[in-house]
Design an enzyme around this catalytic site. Structure first.
Site, PDB file in Angstrom:
ATOM      1  N   ALA A  33       0.870  -1.169   0.000  1.00  0.00           N
ATOM      2  CA  ALA A  33       0.000   0.000   0.000  1.00  0.00           C
ATOM      3  C   ALA A  33       0.911   1.224   0.000  1.00  0.00           C
ATOM      4  O   ALA A  33       2.075   1.143   0.421  1.00  0.00           O
ATOM      5  CB  ALA A  33      -0.887  -0.030   1.239  1.00  0.00           C
TER       6      ALA A  33
ATOM      7  N   GLY B 132       0.572  -4.887   0.952  1.00  0.00           N
ATOM      8  CA  GLY B 132      -0.674  -4.926   0.173  1.00  0.00           C
ATOM      9  C   GLY B 132      -0.510  -5.622  -1.169  1.00  0.00           C
ATOM     10  O   GLY B 132      -1.492  -6.113  -1.734  1.00  0.00           O
TER      11      GLY B 132
ATOM     12  N   GLU C 218      -0.848  -9.207  -0.411  1.00  0.00           N
ATOM     13  CA  GLU C 218      -2.265  -9.425  -0.084  1.00  0.00           C
ATOM     14  C   GLU C 218      -3.137  -9.439  -1.341  1.00  0.00           C
ATOM     15  O   GLU C 218      -4.086 -10.217  -1.438  1.00  0.00           O
ATOM     16  CB  GLU C 218      -2.736  -8.339   0.890  1.00  0.00           C
ATOM     17  CG  GLU C 218      -2.061  -8.477   2.242  1.00  0.00           C
ATOM     18  CD  GLU C 218      -2.285  -7.269   3.139  1.00  0.00           C
ATOM     19  OE1 GLU C 218      -1.774  -6.179   2.815  1.00  0.00           O
ATOM     20  OE2 GLU C 218      -2.978  -7.421   4.150  1.00  0.00           O
TER      21      GLU C 218
ATOM     22  N   GLU D 109       4.812  -5.120   7.146  1.00  0.00           N
ATOM     23  CA  GLU D 109       4.112  -4.012   7.807  1.00  0.00           C
ATOM     24  C   GLU D 109       4.604  -3.725   9.226  1.00  0.00           C
ATOM     25  O   GLU D 109       4.620  -2.575   9.656  1.00  0.00           O
ATOM     26  CB  GLU D 109       2.595  -4.287   7.843  1.00  0.00           C
ATOM     27  CG  GLU D 109       1.908  -4.136   6.499  1.00  0.00           C
ATOM     28  CD  GLU D 109       1.888  -5.404   5.664  1.00  0.00           C
ATOM     29  OE1 GLU D 109       2.656  -6.353   5.971  1.00  0.00           O
ATOM     30  OE2 GLU D 109       1.100  -5.459   4.717  1.00  0.00           O
TER      31      GLU D 109
HETATM   32  N1  CAA Z   1       4.573   3.063  -0.974  1.00  0.00           N
HETATM   33  C1  CAA Z   1       4.964   4.209  -1.567  1.00  0.00           C
HETATM   34  N2  CAA Z   1       6.090   4.346  -2.281  1.00  0.00           N
HETATM   35  C2  CAA Z   1       6.856   3.240  -2.410  1.00  0.00           C
HETATM   36  C3  CAA Z   1       6.520   2.005  -1.827  1.00  0.00           C
HETATM   37  C4  CAA Z   1       5.310   1.950  -1.066  1.00  0.00           C
HETATM   38  N3  CAA Z   1       4.877   0.811  -0.500  1.00  0.00           N
HETATM   39  N4  CAA Z   1       7.490   1.120  -2.104  1.00  0.00           N
HETATM   40  C5  CAA Z   1       8.397   1.759  -2.863  1.00  0.00           C
HETATM   41  N5  CAA Z   1       8.025   3.039  -3.056  1.00  0.00           N
HETATM   42  C6  CAA Z   1       8.732   4.083  -3.803  1.00  0.00           C
HETATM   43  C7  CAA Z   1       9.946   4.597  -3.030  1.00  0.00           C
HETATM   44  O1  CAA Z   1       9.570   5.575  -2.079  1.00  0.00           O
HETATM   45  C8  CAA Z   1      10.779   5.168  -4.158  1.00  0.00           C
HETATM   46  O2  CAA Z   1      10.244   6.430  -4.505  1.00  0.00           O
HETATM   47  P1  CAA Z   1      11.264   7.658  -4.847  1.00  0.00           P
HETATM   48  O3  CAA Z   1      12.011   7.196  -6.069  1.00  0.00           O
HETATM   49  O4  CAA Z   1      10.321   8.779  -5.121  1.00  0.00           O
HETATM   50  O5  CAA Z   1      12.129   7.816  -3.663  1.00  0.00           O
HETATM   51  C9  CAA Z   1      10.485   4.224  -5.316  1.00  0.00           C
HETATM   52  O6  CAA Z   1       9.260   3.541  -4.986  1.00  0.00           O
HETATM   53  C10 CAA Z   1      11.563   3.172  -5.490  1.00  0.00           C
HETATM   54  O7  CAA Z   1      11.744   2.521  -4.237  1.00  0.00           O
HETATM   55  P2  CAA Z   1      13.190   2.339  -3.533  1.00  0.00           P
HETATM   56  O8  CAA Z   1      14.094   3.473  -3.926  1.00  0.00           O
HETATM   57  O9  CAA Z   1      12.949   2.120  -2.087  1.00  0.00           O
HETATM   58  O10 CAA Z   1      13.693   1.032  -4.271  1.00  0.00           O
HETATM   59  P3  CAA Z   1      14.693  -0.068  -3.690  1.00  0.00           P
HETATM   60  O11 CAA Z   1      15.001  -0.979  -4.829  1.00  0.00           O
HETATM   61  O12 CAA Z   1      15.808   0.557  -2.958  1.00  0.00           O
HETATM   62  O13 CAA Z   1      13.812  -0.896  -2.598  1.00  0.00           O
HETATM   63  C11 CAA Z   1      11.852  -2.013  -1.760  1.00  0.00           C
HETATM   64  C12 CAA Z   1      12.694  -1.616  -3.005  1.00  0.00           C
HETATM   65  C13 CAA Z   1      12.631  -3.001  -0.913  1.00  0.00           C
HETATM   66  C14 CAA Z   1      10.574  -2.672  -2.269  1.00  0.00           C
HETATM   67  C15 CAA Z   1      11.533  -0.737  -0.947  1.00  0.00           C
HETATM   68  O14 CAA Z   1      10.987   0.244  -1.832  1.00  0.00           O
HETATM   69  C16 CAA Z   1      10.533  -0.955   0.146  1.00  0.00           C
HETATM   70  O15 CAA Z   1      10.884  -1.466   1.196  1.00  0.00           O
HETATM   71  N6  CAA Z   1       9.254  -0.536  -0.073  1.00  0.00           N
HETATM   72  C17 CAA Z   1       8.225  -0.617   0.937  1.00  0.00           C
HETATM   73  C18 CAA Z   1       7.725  -2.038   1.126  1.00  0.00           C
HETATM   74  C19 CAA Z   1       6.686  -2.074   2.235  1.00  0.00           C
HETATM   75  O16 CAA Z   1       6.964  -1.797   3.383  1.00  0.00           O
HETATM   76  N7  CAA Z   1       5.440  -2.460   1.871  1.00  0.00           N
HETATM   77  C20 CAA Z   1       4.351  -2.549   2.800  1.00  0.00           C
HETATM   78  C21 CAA Z   1       3.573  -1.264   2.824  1.00  0.00           C
HETATM   79  S1  CAA Z   1       2.390  -1.189   4.125  1.00  0.00           S
HETATM   80  C22 CAA Z   1       1.053  -2.044   3.539  1.00  0.00           C
HETATM   81  O17 CAA Z   1       1.055  -2.585   2.453  1.00  0.00           O
HETATM   82  C23 CAA Z   1      -0.130  -2.031   4.464  1.00  0.00           C
HETATM   83  C24 CAA Z   1      -1.233  -2.930   4.108  1.00  0.00           C
HETATM   84  O18 CAA Z   1      -1.159  -4.122   4.262  1.00  0.00           O
HETATM   85  C25 CAA Z   1      -2.508  -2.364   3.691  1.00  0.00           C
END
Ligand code: CAA
Length: 263
Positions: A69, A114, A117, A137
């Site tokens: 998400a 998400g 999911e 999360e």
């Molecule tokens: N939401 C918003 N933006 C996201 C995102 C997310 N879940 N995941 C990645 N992005 C964005 C980053 O902010 C980045 O944006 P910018 O270029 O503007 O900085 C872009 O995508 C590229 O990401 P990274 O630079 O971080 O890429 P990376 O290769 O270094 O890492 C990754 C990749 C490991 C997937 C890392 O992006 C990451 O950890 N993302 C978050 C994963 C996460 O925690 N997901 C769970 C979200 S909570 C949820 O989903 C709740 C629910 O159940 C409803």
């Protein structure tokens, strides 16, 4: 098909197959509220299209299916808004699970939070070797909100699901396949061939039978075995009132291919 900003829909690549692609590549296809709404809307539109027999859901680019998400959008939510957001994700998952059509998640990279999911709500998860799965999360101070704690447990068993959800660890496609999270693991070049093969096989079958089989199996997950078997028997019997049953069995005894009308 309606106009969409964050997703695209293709129905012309193979008869019976619709491909829905989440197109927020710069944010690794993270699901913001608008994307959740569009995905739910397209699921409704595809449901009403009798030419669509199977829906594949994927993410644009080769880095992510969906990286979760949208954290930027969730960051400032209060509890009430967070509940609305979780319900929006829940509604999407319910529309996929409640659909008459099989859904295949085609996972080509990160399927986190998400994203994992969303894949879990689909009937099948097909993944390339570069896919990465996880429910991270807890690392953000929250828990899965689109059904992950429940669907992951049902799919891989509660102990494995707890391990993944409580550690927030990510796992490779190989490991996801080993624990039963991934149904089909393929080389990146072969992934779509496998999706198309399955879609072709499903599209040959009676549409009402496919829909009833999915409905009964889905519903049975939250029933006693006795009630679930009774539900199956009623659905089996009900199909004998359809043209598809007559056509399917007549074609078999006449040694010809059936032409199902979905009625
Ligand atoms: N939401 C918003 N933006 C996201 C995102 C997310 N879940 N995941 C990645 N992005 C964005 C980053 O902010 C980045 O944006 P910018 O270029 O503007 O900085 C872009 O995508 C590229 O990401 P990274 O630079 O971080 O890429 P990376 O290769 O270094 O890492 C990754 C990749 C490991 C997937 C890392 O992006 C990451 O950890 N993302 C978050 C994963 C996460 O925690 N997901 C769970 C979200 S909570 C949820 O989903 C709740 C629910 O159940 C409803």
């Amino acid at each position: 098909m309606g106009q969409y900003e964050h997703i695209s829909v293709e129905t012309g690549t193979q008869p019976g197959l619709a491909v829905v692609t989440i197109r927020r590549e710069k944010a690794l296809n993270a699901l913001n509220d608008a994307t959740l709404r569009e995905l739910t809307r397209v699921a409704g539109e595809l449901e009403d299209d009798d030419d669509v027999r199977v829906v594949a859901v994927t993410g644009a680019g080769d880095k992510a299916f969906v990286a979760g998400a949208d954290i930027g959008e969730m960051k400032d939510l209060g509890p009430r808004e967070a509940k609305d957001f979780a319900e929006r994700g829940g509604a999407l998952a319910a529309s996929i699970e409640g659909s008459k059509k099989p859904y295949i998640a085609v996972v080509n990279g990160f399927a986190l939070g998400g994203g994992c999911e969303l894949a879990l709500a689909c009937d099948f998860i097909y993944a390339s070797g570069s896919a990465v799965f996880g429910q991270p999360e807890v690392k953000l101070g929250v828990i899965p909100g689109f059904g992950g704690t429940q669907r992951l447990s049902r799919r891989v068993g509660i102990a494995k699901a707890k391990e993944l959800v409580l550690t927030g660890a990510t796992i490779s496609a190989d490991e996801a396949s080993r624990i039963g999270l991934v149904d089909v693991l393929a080389e990146p070049d072969a992934l779509w061939d496998r999706v198309r093969e399955s879609a072709k096989a499903i599209a040959k079958n009676g549409p009402l039978a496919v829909a009833e089989a999915k409905r009964v199996m889905q519903a049975g997950q939250s029933m006693t075995l006795e009630h679930a078997v009774d539900t199956e028997q009623r659905a089996f019997a009900g199909l004998f009132a359809t043209g598809d049953q007559k056509e399917g069995m007549d074609a078999f005894v006449s040694k010809r291919k059936p032409e199902f009308g979905g009625r």
